[in-house]
Write a protein that holds these residues in place. Structure first.
Motif, PDB file in Angstrom:
ATOM      1  N   GLU A 204       0.823  -1.202   0.000  1.00  0.00           N
ATOM      2  CA  GLU A 204       0.000   0.000   0.000  1.00  0.00           C
ATOM      3  C   GLU A 204       0.864   1.261   0.000  1.00  0.00           C
ATOM      4  OE1 GLU A 204      -2.724  -0.318   3.256  1.00  0.00           O
ATOM      5  OE2 GLU A 204      -4.166  -1.494   2.071  1.00  0.00           O
ATOM      6  N   ILE A 207       1.906   1.790  -3.535  1.00  0.00           N
ATOM      7  CA  ILE A 207       0.780   2.264  -4.340  1.00  0.00           C
ATOM      8  C   ILE A 207       0.545   3.760  -4.108  1.00  0.00           C
ATOM      9  CG2 ILE A 207      -1.734   2.132  -4.580  1.00  0.00           C
ATOM     10  CD1 ILE A 207      -1.477  -0.889  -4.143  1.00  0.00           C
ATOM     11  N   ARG A 208       0.571   4.176  -2.857  1.00  0.00           N
ATOM     12  CA  ARG A 208       0.373   5.601  -2.568  1.00  0.00           C
ATOM     13  C   ARG A 208       1.462   6.445  -3.218  1.00  0.00           C
ATOM     14  NH1 ARG A 208      -0.406   3.398   2.733  1.00  0.00           N
ATOM     15  NH2 ARG A 208      -2.630   3.187   3.183  1.00  0.00           N
ATOM     16  N   ASP A 210       3.166   5.734  -5.926  1.00  0.00           N
ATOM     17  CA  ASP A 210       2.925   5.790  -7.376  1.00  0.00           C
ATOM     18  C   ASP A 210       1.789   6.752  -7.706  1.00  0.00           C
ATOM     19  OD1 ASP A 210       4.932   3.967  -7.676  1.00  0.00           O
ATOM     20  OD2 ASP A 210       3.687   2.339  -8.469  1.00  0.00           O
ATOM     21  N   LEU A 211       0.716   6.716  -6.923  1.00  0.00           N
ATOM     22  CA  LEU A 211      -0.417   7.623  -7.172  1.00  0.00           C
ATOM     23  C   LEU A 211       0.001   9.082  -6.994  1.00  0.00           C
ATOM     24  CD1 LEU A 211      -3.287   5.654  -5.385  1.00  0.00           C
ATOM     25  CD2 LEU A 211      -3.057   6.029  -7.853  1.00  0.00           C
ATOM     26  N   GLU A 212       0.794   9.335  -5.942  1.00  0.00           N
ATOM     27  CA  GLU A 212       1.260  10.703  -5.728  1.00  0.00           C
ATOM     28  C   GLU A 212       2.204  11.165  -6.824  1.00  0.00           C
ATOM     29  OE1 GLU A 212       2.922  10.582  -1.849  1.00  0.00           O
ATOM     30  OE2 GLU A 212       0.975  10.419  -0.836  1.00  0.00           O
ATOM     31  N   ALA A 215       0.591   8.303 -11.239  1.00  0.00           N
ATOM     32  CA  ALA A 215      -0.005   7.090 -11.812  1.00  0.00           C
ATOM     33  C   ALA A 215      -1.522   7.131 -11.632  1.00  0.00           C
ATOM     34  CB  ALA A 215       0.575   5.853 -11.134  1.00  0.00           C
ATOM     35  N   THR A 216      -2.231   6.472 -12.534  1.00  0.00           N
ATOM     36  CA  THR A 216      -3.682   6.378 -12.421  1.00  0.00           C
ATOM     37  C   THR A 216      -4.048   5.120 -11.635  1.00  0.00           C
ATOM     38  OG1 THR A 216      -3.947   5.067 -14.433  1.00  0.00           O
ATOM     39  CG2 THR A 216      -3.925   7.480 -14.673  1.00  0.00           C
ATOM     40  N   LEU A 217      -5.290   5.068 -11.189  1.00  0.00           N
ATOM     41  CA  LEU A 217      -5.749   3.894 -10.453  1.00  0.00           C
ATOM     42  C   LEU A 217      -5.663   2.627 -11.312  1.00  0.00           C
ATOM     43  CD1 LEU A 217      -6.797   2.901  -7.767  1.00  0.00           C
ATOM     44  CD2 LEU A 217      -9.127   3.396  -8.538  1.00  0.00           C
ATOM     45  N   ASP A 219      -3.518   2.076 -13.586  1.00  0.00           N
ATOM     46  CA  ASP A 219      -2.082   1.767 -13.652  1.00  0.00           C
ATOM     47  C   ASP A 219      -1.643   0.942 -12.443  1.00  0.00           C
ATOM     48  OD1 ASP A 219      -1.774   3.184 -16.013  1.00  0.00           O
ATOM     49  OD2 ASP A 219      -1.124   5.037 -15.011  1.00  0.00           O
ATOM     50  N   VAL A 220      -2.015   1.408 -11.244  1.00  0.00           N
ATOM     51  CA  VAL A 220      -1.540   0.714 -10.048  1.00  0.00           C
ATOM     52  C   VAL A 220      -2.236  -0.627  -9.864  1.00  0.00           C
ATOM     53  CG1 VAL A 220      -0.837   2.838  -8.892  1.00  0.00           C
ATOM     54  CG2 VAL A 220      -3.153   1.947  -8.513  1.00  0.00           C
TER      55      VAL A 220
END
Length: 227
Positions: A204, A207-208, A210-212, A215-217, A219-220
């Protein structure tokens, strides 16, 4: 395998770094879906705090009795050791307190790391000032002496469940509680659950990150799978 006292303390420290949500997901994966405890058990502090420890069970019942104290309660709490979390069972919403500030201080002195009370407490203002987390069902100024009496400790007990009416709690099962609620981890799988919850926590975190980073949802999800 019986865990040593030092091993229990080390595992407890690690459990305090994972969330109940990740633990619940791991328990589902292991085919143990009914370990969540009722949301009626709430933390007393104005800020929701984390609590975790190895269950030390104390059971009682509503019963009239003469006298000015509850010596069995004193005997029960005298067995607490560092890393224990006291689990109080017996009567649910019966209208009396099972313990207050002074007994909590005595428990803390013995190394107890918190209390999970399927019943009532009092002295909340003083408990709130202590570094001693408490999750309880209700509050009341009415004492237990003469009304509610301890009848056993370090035995199997039941607590109200989240997805089942009751959850069985045994001495040395692990209890973890945080802002999302409380959950039981059976002692036989405690180390496996912890290791897998730590891995999920790290996933997790990635993932956070990458999103920050943009990256798009989708994508992750493609990269990490469902979390």
């Amino acid at each position: 395998m019986t865990l040593t006292a030092d091993r229990k303390l080390a595992l407890r420290e690690r459990f305090m770094t994972v969330d109940t949500a990740n633990v619940a997901d791991v328990l589902d994966e292991l085919g143990l879906p009914d370990c969540g405890l009722s949301s009626d058990l709430w933390p007393i502090k104005s800020r929701l705090e984390k609590m975790g420890g190895w269950a030390y069970t104390i059971r009682g019942q509503m019963t009239p009795y003469p006298g000015t104290g509850d010596p069995k309660k004193m005997d029960a709490v005298s067995g607490l050791t560092p890393g224990h979390l006291s689990v109080w069972s017996g009567g649910g919403a019966e209208g009396v307190c099972f313990f207050g500030e002074l007994i909590a201080r005595g428990m803390q002195y013995r190394g107890c790391v918190g209390a999970l009370v399927d019943g009532g407490i009092r002295d909340i203002e003083w408990l709130d000032r202590m570094n001693f987390p408490v999750y309880t069902r209700y509050r009341t100024p009415v004492q237990s002496i003469g009304r509610w009496e301890v009848n056993a400790w370090q035995v199997e007990v039941y607590l109200p469940g989240a997805t089942s009416a009751r959850v069985r709690v045994r001495p040395d099962d692990f209890i973890l509680a945080d802002v999302d609620g409380a959950i039981l981890i059976p002692q036989e799988v405690a180390e496996e659950v912890l290791t897998r919850a730590e891995a999920l926590t790290e996933k997790e975190r990635l993932i956070r990150a990458d999103l920050e980073a943009g990256a798009t949802l989708p994508d992750v999800l493609a990269k990490y799978g469902h979390v």
